[in-house]
Design a protein around this motif. Structure first.
Motif, short mmCIF file in Angstrom:
data_model
loop_
_atom_site.label_atom_id
_atom_site.label_comp_id
_atom_site.label_asym_id
_atom_site.label_seq_id
_atom_site.Cartn_x
_atom_site.Cartn_y
_atom_site.Cartn_z
N ILE A 39 0.86 -1.18 0.00
CA ILE A 39 0.00 0.00 0.00
C ILE A 39 0.90 1.23 0.00
CG2 ILE A 39 -1.65 1.38 1.31
CD1 ILE A 39 -2.92 -1.22 2.23
N LEU A 40 0.65 2.10 -0.97
CA LEU A 40 1.35 3.38 -1.05
C LEU A 40 0.35 4.44 -0.64
CD1 LEU A 40 3.06 2.84 -4.53
CD2 LEU A 40 4.12 2.61 -2.26
N PRO A 41 0.45 4.97 0.59
CA PRO A 41 -0.56 5.88 1.11
C PRO A 41 -0.39 7.32 0.61
CG PRO A 41 1.14 5.59 2.74
CD PRO A 41 1.49 4.69 1.58
N GLY A 42 -1.35 8.13 0.99
CA GLY A 42 -1.26 9.56 0.72
C GLY A 42 -0.17 10.18 1.58
N GLY A 43 0.13 11.40 1.28
CA GLY A 43 1.18 12.14 1.97
C GLY A 43 1.74 13.15 0.99
N GLU A 44 3.03 13.23 0.90
CA GLU A 44 3.69 14.17 -0.01
C GLU A 44 4.63 13.36 -0.90
OE1 GLU A 44 4.82 16.97 -2.18
OE2 GLU A 44 6.48 16.12 -1.05
N SER A 45 4.28 13.25 -2.17
CA SER A 45 4.99 12.34 -3.09
C SER A 45 6.47 12.67 -3.24
CB SER A 45 4.31 12.32 -4.46
OG SER A 45 4.30 13.62 -5.03
N THR A 46 6.84 13.94 -3.28
CA THR A 46 8.25 14.26 -3.45
C THR A 46 9.06 13.81 -2.23
OG1 THR A 46 7.90 16.53 -2.64
CG2 THR A 46 7.87 16.20 -5.01
N VAL A 47 8.49 13.95 -1.04
CA VAL A 47 9.17 13.48 0.17
C VAL A 47 9.26 11.96 0.16
CG1 VAL A 47 9.00 13.33 2.68
CG2 VAL A 47 8.50 15.49 1.54
N GLN A 48 8.16 11.29 -0.18
CA GLN A 48 8.17 9.83 -0.21
C GLN A 48 9.19 9.32 -1.23
OE1 GLN A 48 4.20 8.29 -0.65
NE2 GLN A 48 3.50 9.26 1.22
N GLY A 49 9.19 9.91 -2.43
CA GLY A 49 10.14 9.49 -3.45
C GLY A 49 11.58 9.68 -3.01
N LYS A 50 11.86 10.81 -2.37
CA LYS A 50 13.21 11.10 -1.88
C LYS A 50 13.63 10.09 -0.80
CE LYS A 50 15.97 14.71 0.23
NZ LYS A 50 16.01 15.44 1.43
N LEU A 51 12.73 9.84 0.15
CA LEU A 51 13.05 8.90 1.23
C LEU A 51 13.21 7.47 0.72
CD1 LEU A 51 10.74 10.30 4.05
CD2 LEU A 51 13.24 10.36 3.97
N LEU A 52 12.39 7.08 -0.25
CA LEU A 52 12.52 5.74 -0.83
C LEU A 52 13.92 5.54 -1.41
CD1 LEU A 52 9.07 5.36 -2.57
CD2 LEU A 52 10.03 3.79 -0.86
N LYS A 53 14.44 6.57 -2.06
CA LYS A 53 15.78 6.47 -2.64
C LYS A 53 16.86 6.53 -1.57
CE LYS A 53 14.43 7.86 -7.19
NZ LYS A 53 14.54 8.70 -8.33
N GLU A 54 16.71 7.43 -0.61
CA GLU A 54 17.71 7.54 0.46
C GLU A 54 17.81 6.27 1.31
OE1 GLU A 54 16.87 11.04 2.78
OE2 GLU A 54 17.41 12.40 1.15
N LEU A 55 16.69 5.59 1.49
CA LEU A 55 16.66 4.37 2.30
C LEU A 55 16.92 3.12 1.46
CD1 LEU A 55 13.61 5.32 4.53
CD2 LEU A 55 16.02 5.25 5.21
N ASP A 56 17.29 3.31 0.19
CA ASP A 56 17.62 2.22 -0.73
C ASP A 56 16.47 1.22 -0.88
OD1 ASP A 56 19.32 0.92 -2.53
OD2 ASP A 56 20.06 -0.45 -0.98
N MET A 57 15.24 1.75 -0.92
CA MET A 57 14.05 0.92 -1.09
C MET A 57 13.44 1.07 -2.48
SD MET A 57 12.23 1.74 2.58
CE MET A 57 10.74 0.87 2.21
N PHE A 58 13.79 2.14 -3.18
CA PHE A 58 13.12 2.50 -4.43
C PHE A 58 13.24 1.40 -5.49
CE2 PHE A 58 12.71 4.33 -8.59
CZ PHE A 58 11.58 5.12 -8.47
N ASP A 59 14.44 0.99 -5.83
CA ASP A 59 14.65 0.06 -6.93
C ASP A 59 13.96 -1.28 -6.70
OD1 ASP A 59 16.10 1.91 -8.42
OD2 ASP A 59 18.01 1.27 -7.57
N ILE A 60 14.08 -1.81 -5.48
CA ILE A 60 13.47 -3.11 -5.21
C ILE A 60 11.95 -3.04 -5.26
CG2 ILE A 60 13.46 -2.96 -2.69
CD1 ILE A 60 14.29 -5.98 -2.75
N LEU A 61 11.36 -1.94 -4.74
CA LEU A 61 9.91 -1.80 -4.81
C LEU A 61 9.45 -1.61 -6.25
CD1 LEU A 61 9.01 0.38 -1.70
CD2 LEU A 61 8.68 -2.08 -2.02
N GLN A 62 10.16 -0.80 -7.01
CA GLN A 62 9.80 -0.61 -8.41
C GLN A 62 9.82 -1.94 -9.16
OE1 GLN A 62 12.54 1.57 -10.97
NE2 GLN A 62 10.78 2.63 -11.89
#
Length: 101
Positions: A39-62
């Motif tokens: 589940i990808l909830p509401g919030g602020e997409s630019t912050v979520q996108g930035k944190l996903l990359k900083e926490l090294d979660m982006f590529d695996i989730l994508q």
């Protein structure tokens, strides 16, 4: 079934409460973990996108989303999935052919 709820920022608690009422085990995603849905909830997409990359979660989730991981997105989550965003030069997961404004 275990569903991961992106818990970096935004309205994730509401999604967790609903899942619990449905008897679904949920985990807060703040790091890479195994789960059967997302589940990808509401919030602020630019912050979520930035944190996903900083926490090294982006590529695996994508990759998991592209490979068919069941995914529910609301508000900012929908923006994370879109392949086009009006008035913005970049996108995030780009896994759904849609334009958000």
């Amino acid at each position: 079934m275990k569903v991961g709820v992106l818990a970096l920022q935004g309205a994730f608690i509401e999604h967790e409460k609903k899942l619990e009422k449905l008897g679904v085990e949920c985990i807060e995603l703040r790091q890479k973990k195994d789960f059967d849905g997302l589940i990808l909830p509401g919030g602020e997409s630019t912050v979520q996108g930035k944190l996903l990359k900083e926490l090294d979660m982006f590529d695996i989730l994508q990759k998991r989303i592209q490979d068919g991981l069941p995914t529910l997105a609301t508000c900012a989550g929908l923006i994370l999935l879109a392949d086009k965003i009006v008035n913005q030069d970049h996108t995030y997961f780009s896994t759904i052919p849609m334009t958000v404004k």
